[in-house]
Write a protein that holds these residues in place. Structure first.
Motif, PDB file in Angstrom:
ATOM      1  N   HIS A 156       0.830  -1.208   0.000  1.00 31.77           N
ATOM      2  CA  HIS A 156       0.000   0.000   0.000  1.00 31.77           C
ATOM      3  C   HIS A 156       0.864   1.257   0.000  1.00 31.77           C
ATOM      4  N   LEU A 170      -8.190   0.156  -5.499  1.00 36.34           N
ATOM      5  CA  LEU A 170      -7.582   1.412  -5.051  1.00 36.34           C
ATOM      6  C   LEU A 170      -8.622   2.318  -4.404  1.00 36.34           C
ATOM      7  N   VAL A 214      -9.643   0.909  -0.790  1.00 37.27           N
ATOM      8  CA  VAL A 214      -8.688   1.074   0.312  1.00 37.27           C
ATOM      9  C   VAL A 214      -8.250   2.540   0.469  1.00 37.27           C
ATOM     10  N   ILE A 258      -6.614   4.646  -1.645  1.00 39.57           N
ATOM     11  CA  ILE A 258      -5.318   5.069  -2.185  1.00 39.57           C
ATOM     12  C   ILE A 258      -5.544   5.891  -3.449  1.00 39.57           C
ATOM     13  N   LEU A 297      -1.192  -8.305  -1.665  1.00 41.16           N
ATOM     14  CA  LEU A 297      -1.972  -7.240  -1.031  1.00 41.16           C
ATOM     15  C   LEU A 297      -2.414  -7.645   0.377  1.00 41.16           C
TER      16      LEU A 297
END
Length: 291
Positions: free
Chosen positions: A179, A204, A207, A209, A254
């Motif tokens: 991450h 993405l 989470v 990001i 991940l």
């Protein structure tokens, strides 16, 4: 009308010259020219024109070309139906890009060893268009990504392989947090317009990001080379080899569960090549189980 002459016509158009068609058909250029002239007399129109050593299809020839291909497929189907004791004829197969180089060669090697009388026509393409081709009956089956929609009743689909998302990084980043890498390094994005790329984009977002985007493309091998060259990192499915040689890369797993890219076989229930499709399905399952 001799169907062999129709086959010669298609080969002349596809290969662009009488000489090239002759080499493929293992006959003389004069025999190719004679067959084309005979066909033109029977149809009453010119089918090709010569310009030096090359051949160009005429307007009249272009109008019948697709129909001629269909006639030749139908003739091949007759052979397949008549040979009830063996699988013969032409199997029309589609394959998405990563399957085309990663899985299909092994499947075909097993198929031709087991079914020497079968011919396979292969159409590369993206999964969405290949599904449509199978539904229309233009392809008997295709190796594709799982569709994000319900299939029509004429089609069936079977899962062959699941590919989790991984962070592809230069080898020197092998011990970094995935991450943290995605948040800080330039991102080579897997094309969001493709089904596989959407999985990465959804992860993405989930989470939280927001990456620094640098490139976006739909070519996994090219992405791998770009990562190796230090152009960024990428969030991609863990796809089947072969990969480009000589790359110094690492795959970071991940910490959060993600959707997997699901690869499978779609086929038409109405295909006259049901036995060939069944053989294809069996070889696909064997290859995937071995890997």
């Amino acid at each position: 009308m001799d169907t062999q002459f129709l086959y010669t016509f298609v080969n002349v158009v596809d290969r662009g010259s009488m000489a090239a068609a002759a080499r493929f058909l293992n006959i003389t250029p004069a025999a190719v020219a004679q067959q084309i002239r005979t066909l033109e007399r029977e149809l009453g129109v010119p089918l090709v024109t010569r310009a030096g050593r090359t051949v160009t299809v005429t307007e009249e020839g272009a109008r019948i070309l697709d129909r001629v291909r269909a006639v030749l497929r139908d003739v091949s189907d007759l052979r397949s139906i008549a040979n009830d004791c063996s699988v013969a004829g032409e199997l029309r197969l589609g394959a998405c890009p990563t399957v085309l180089v990663g899985m299909l060669p092994d499947v075909l090697a097993r198929m031709v060893a087991r079914l020497p009388q079968i011919n396979v026509f292969i159409k590369p393409g993206h999964s969405a268009e290949l599904y449509a081709d199978v539904e229309r009956g233009e392809l008997d089956a295709a190796l594709v990504l799982q569709a994000p929609f319900e299939l029509p009743k004429v089609c069936r689909w079977e899962l062959l392989r699941e590919e989790p998302l991984v962070v592809l990084v230069p080898e020197k980043f092998a011990h970094r947090d995935p991450h943290e890498v995605l948040a800080s390094e330039p991102l080579i994005r897997y094309d969001r317009h493709q089904w596989g790329g959407r999985l990465a984009d959804e992860y993405l977002r989930r989470v939280g990001i927001v990456p620094r985007e640098r490139f976006e493309l739909n070519a996994l091998n090219s992405i791998a080379v770009m990562v190796d060259r230090g152009l960024g990192v990428s969030l991609v499915p863990d796809w089947l080899p072969p990969w480009p040689e000589g790359l110094r890369l690492a795959w970071l797993r991940l910490p959060e569960a993600s959707e997997t890219r699901r690869i499978g076989l779609v086929w038409s229930n109405s295909s006259v090549r049901a036995r060939a499709v069944a053989a294809l399905r069996e070889e696909c399952l064997q290859v995937c189980a071995a890997r």
